[in-house]
Write an enzyme that holds these catalytic residues in place. Structure first.
Site, PDB file in Angstrom:
ATOM      1  N   GLY A 186      48.926  78.229 -20.511  1.00 28.53           N
ATOM      2  CA  GLY A 186      48.353  78.085 -21.387  1.00 28.53           C
ATOM      3  C   GLY A 186      48.329  76.852 -22.579  1.00 28.53           C
ATOM      4  N   GLY A 189      50.189  75.615 -24.869  1.00 29.51           N
ATOM      5  CA  GLY A 189      51.247  75.998 -26.033  1.00 29.51           C
ATOM      6  C   GLY A 189      51.660  75.158 -27.141  1.00 29.51           C
ATOM      7  N   ASP A 249      57.882  75.737 -29.824  1.00 23.12           N
ATOM      8  CA  ASP A 249      57.351  76.004 -31.252  1.00 23.12           C
ATOM      9  C   ASP A 249      55.952  75.646 -31.790  1.00 23.12           C
ATOM     10  OD1 ASP A 249      57.750  73.262 -30.617  1.00 23.12           O
ATOM     11  OD2 ASP A 249      59.638  73.395 -32.381  1.00 23.12           O
ATOM     12  N   GLY A 250      55.489  75.042 -30.496  1.00 23.96           N
ATOM     13  CA  GLY A 250      53.989  74.497 -30.943  1.00 23.96           C
ATOM     14  C   GLY A 250      54.485  73.594 -31.873  1.00 23.96           C
ATOM     15  N   ARG A 272      42.266  71.716 -15.762  1.00 24.81           N
ATOM     16  CA  ARG A 272      43.315  71.729 -14.936  1.00 24.81           C
ATOM     17  C   ARG A 272      43.503  72.866 -12.848  1.00 24.81           C
ATOM     18  NH1 ARG A 272      47.180  70.566 -18.816  1.00 24.81           N
ATOM     19  NH2 ARG A 272      45.936  70.254 -20.379  1.00 24.81           N
ATOM     20  N   ASP A 326      49.492  72.693 -13.370  1.00 29.17           N
ATOM     21  CA  ASP A 326      48.565  72.571 -14.755  1.00 29.17           C
ATOM     22  C   ASP A 326      48.807  70.902 -15.409  1.00 29.17           C
ATOM     23  OD1 ASP A 326      51.658  72.924 -14.678  1.00 29.17           O
ATOM     24  OD2 ASP A 326      51.632  72.879 -16.596  1.00 29.17           O
ATOM     25  N   ASN A 327      49.283  70.583 -14.737  1.00 26.87           N
ATOM     26  CA  ASN A 327      49.200  69.106 -14.973  1.00 26.87           C
ATOM     27  C   ASN A 327      48.326  67.901 -14.807  1.00 26.87           C
ATOM     28  OD1 ASN A 327      50.439  69.340 -16.981  1.00 26.87           O
ATOM     29  ND2 ASN A 327      52.333  68.528 -15.812  1.00 26.87           N
ATOM     30  N   ASP A 375      48.829  63.829 -19.308  1.00 25.32           N
ATOM     31  CA  ASP A 375      50.042  65.146 -19.327  1.00 25.32           C
ATOM     32  C   ASP A 375      51.595  63.831 -19.016  1.00 25.32           C
ATOM     33  OD1 ASP A 375      50.243  66.767 -21.395  1.00 25.32           O
ATOM     34  OD2 ASP A 375      50.673  68.413 -19.310  1.00 25.32           O
TER      35      ASP A 375
HETATM   36  P1  AMP Z   1      54.237  70.656 -20.596  1.00 25.90           P
HETATM   37  O1  AMP Z   1      55.363  70.439 -19.573  1.00 25.90           O
HETATM   38  O2  AMP Z   1      54.017  69.125 -21.277  1.00 25.90           O
HETATM   39  O3  AMP Z   1      52.950  70.176 -19.027  1.00 25.90           O
HETATM   40  O4  AMP Z   1      53.569  72.224 -20.709  1.00 25.90           O
HETATM   41  C1  AMP Z   1      54.288  72.772 -20.076  1.00 25.90           C
HETATM   42  C2  AMP Z   1      54.000  74.230 -20.625  1.00 25.90           C
HETATM   43  O5  AMP Z   1      54.981  74.505 -22.139  1.00 25.90           O
HETATM   44  C3  AMP Z   1      52.532  74.396 -21.211  1.00 25.90           C
HETATM   45  O6  AMP Z   1      51.772  75.614 -21.309  1.00 25.90           O
HETATM   46  C4  AMP Z   1      52.650  74.367 -22.932  1.00 25.90           C
HETATM   47  O7  AMP Z   1      51.819  74.824 -23.458  1.00 25.90           O
HETATM   48  C5  AMP Z   1      53.666  74.539 -23.055  1.00 25.90           C
HETATM   49  N1  AMP Z   1      54.797  73.824 -23.968  1.00 25.90           N
HETATM   50  C6  AMP Z   1      55.629  72.607 -23.914  1.00 25.90           C
HETATM   51  N2  AMP Z   1      55.471  72.432 -25.079  1.00 25.90           N
HETATM   52  C7  AMP Z   1      55.907  73.556 -25.903  1.00 25.90           C
HETATM   53  C8  AMP Z   1      56.179  73.960 -27.589  1.00 25.90           C
HETATM   54  N3  AMP Z   1      56.767  72.888 -27.987  1.00 25.90           N
HETATM   55  N4  AMP Z   1      55.937  74.342 -27.611  1.00 25.90           N
HETATM   56  C9  AMP Z   1      54.974  76.135 -27.201  1.00 25.90           C
HETATM   57  N5  AMP Z   1      54.397  75.262 -26.096  1.00 25.90           N
HETATM   58  C10 AMP Z   1      54.813  74.193 -25.151  1.00 25.90           C
HETATM   59 MG    MG Z   2      51.161  70.553 -19.495  1.00 23.91          MG
END
Ligand code: AMP
Ligand code: MG
Length: 492
Positions: A88, A90, A123-124, A181, A250-251, A260
């Site tokens: 989701g 995040g 940390d979002g 996705r 998810d990407n 992404d």
């Molecule tokens: P990504 O690797 O960017 O495709 O992210 C994979 C998952 O990790 C997704 O669900 C993102 O929302 C979550 N995510 C990545 N970075 C963060 C962050 N700094 N805080 C919270 N969730 C994250």
């Molecule tokens: Mg992603």
């Protein structure tokens, strides 16, 4: 002063199980670093207002525009082959959808705008470096004509985020045809929520594949369409030496856009085994693996759709397999057409693929720069007897000569004249790509010296990738040995 967004939100009207309603977290000191003014206009937004204080507050997540959906989307995904039933958004929040000037529905999303129910241990937030990297590379992809999410803005939060040390925090405003996705389908399928899968499929058909509505089997048509779009997208990546780096399900966008931009990179010296991502130790997402991984991801999508494809499971599986068989066909056709155009062949011959393959082998052996090899072949297209500039790119120039001679012969059998051939080649072989060392230098200046001029300059050069721009010729150069960047990081 209020900034009006002409929202027309459809995803937020889906059932509550599709997302969480959550607002971006206000930040200490919103400051706009960059607004993509032409894109703002395309989206029906007022660029001057977006550049005002109120605009910066919206683009940093401090103020929510009227009518925003403000949701974090639910999805699952296979990460490096391992299934995670809940990922989701995040660190992203969908502000909403607008209909752009061409009548296209586009998502507007803030990335790095604070925690959501899907943040897990994160940390979002986003650090400035990865935000600038995504801005640069996604806009470069768009200029290359490759389907991609876009970057509307980069804003500083005035806060620090803890990564490898404390770094300036930033928010990217990302624009996509949608953020749905393969992993979105997996989210419902993993919960055995057949109704959720169907609602999602219906939404996707209406939004991205309206032609499927009238097909004999709309859900099969949907699957075939996603497969075709991903196959041609990955062929396009291969033709510019792009390595996505995290091709998790998810990407993998249902609309067929590149999405992404984490540890992605463009190759300098050609080698199909090239991997940049620091977390991809097995080379799962190496350049040369991308087509196979694309098919693997689409197989996961097909599995989710089987219950919709036929009443009977065996027939559903057979239909899914037949659709997946279409991947190789579409990919091979797109790959071959694109690469033969890159070497100046307007009409096809049975042995063209071998000619191309032999060039790629010679480039690998000679560690030739991918982008410059094709660009200099274009320059030589009028007078192919002068291949000096091309052969100079090979570690062992003699290793190129045999191929060069065959190419000259092959061109002699082409109907096009040299000038037409050169123009056609230069339109598909860019001079400028976002070279890793340039991207890193831009990030270094911004993060460590608060100097955003190099960022603006690089963006300007990359906006016209097929023009020579002699005053910026150095941006076309591969890195010097000491400038070489061999590893990239997600930075999340
Ligand atoms: P990504 O690797 O960017 O495709 O992210 C994979 C998952 O990790 C997704 O669900 C993102 O929302 C979550 N995510 C990545 N970075 C963060 C962050 N700094 N805080 C919270 N969730 C994250
Ligand atoms: Mg992603």
């Amino acid at each position: 002063m209020t900034v009006h967004f002409p929202f027309d939100n459809s995803y937020a009207a889906l059932p509550d199980s599709f997302f969480a309603r959550v607002a971006p977290t206000p930040v200490a000191a919103p400051r706009l670093v960059k607004l993509n003014r032409p894109l703002a206009i395309q989206l029906g937004l007022d660029p001057d207002l977006l550049e005002s204080t109120a605009g910066a507050e919206i683009l940093a997540g401090t103020r929510l525009p009227d009518g925003a959906a403000s949701i974090a989307m639910a999805y699952a995904g296979h990460q490096f082959g391992q299934f995670v039933p809940q990922l989701g958004d995040g660190r992203a929040i969908l502000l909403g959808e607008v209909i752009d000037r061409d009548g296209q529905r586009r998502d507007i999303q803030l990335k790095g705008s604070g925690p959501t129910p899907y943040s897990r241990r994160g940390d979002g937030r986003a650090a400035l470096g990865p935000v600038l990297r995504e801005y640069i590379v996604s806009e470069a992809m768009a200029a290359l004509g490759i389907p991609t999410t876009r970057s509307l803005a980069a804003a500083l939060t005035g806060e620090r985020v803890a990564r490898d040390g404390m770094l300036p925090g930033a928010v990217l405003t990302r624009v996509a045809s949608s953020h749905i996705r393969v992993g979105t389908f997996q989210y419902f399928a993993a919960r055995r929520d057949d109704d959720g899968v169907r609602r999602l499929a219906d939404h996707v058909i209406a939004r991205h594949y309206p032609d499927a509505t009238t097909a004999e089997n709309p859900y099969l048509a949907l699957l075939e369409s996603v497969i075709a779009r991903q196959a041609s997208l990955i062929a396009r990546w291969m033709q510019v030496g792009f390595i996505h780096g995290v091709m998790n399900t998810d990407n993998c966008s249902i609309a067929g856009e590149t999405i992404d931009y984490g540890p992605c990179a463009f190759m300098d010296a050609f080698d199909p085994k090239t991997v940049f991502s620091s977390i991809d130790q097995m080379g799962r997402y190496a350049y040369g693996n991308q087509p196979a991984i694309g098919l693997w991801n689409l197989t996961r999508l097909a599995e989710c759709l089987i219950p919709l494809l036929a009443d009977d499971q065996d027939r559903g599986i057979a239909a899914a397999e037949a659709a997946l068989g279409g991947f190789a066909e579409t990919f091979n056709a797109a790959y071959q057409a694109g690469f033969t155009a890159k070497i100046g062949l307007a009409t096809g011959r049975a042995d063209d693929l071998a000619l191309l393959q032999d060039l790629l082998v010679a480039m690998t052996q000679g560690q030739a720069d991918f982008t410059l090899t094709f660009r200099r072949l274009s320059d030589a297209a009028i007078d192919p007897s002068d291949l000096g500039a091309v052969r100079a790119l090979f570690a062992d120039p003699a290793g190129f000569d045999d191929w060069g001679a065959r190419w000259q012969q092959r061109l002699a059998a082409q109907p096009q004249d040299g000038a037409a051939r050169q123009a056609a080649m230069r339109a598909v072989n860019p001079a400028f790509i976002p070279r890793n060392h340039r991207v890193e230098a831009v990030i270094d200046a911004a993060v460590n010296r608060e100097d955003f001029a190099p960022f603006g300059q690089l963006l300007a050069v990359l906006a016209r990738p097929f023009e020579d721009q002699p005053e910026f010729a150095r941006y076309a150069d591969p890195p010097q040995p000491h400038e070489r960047v061999t590893e990239t990081f997600c930075g999340t």
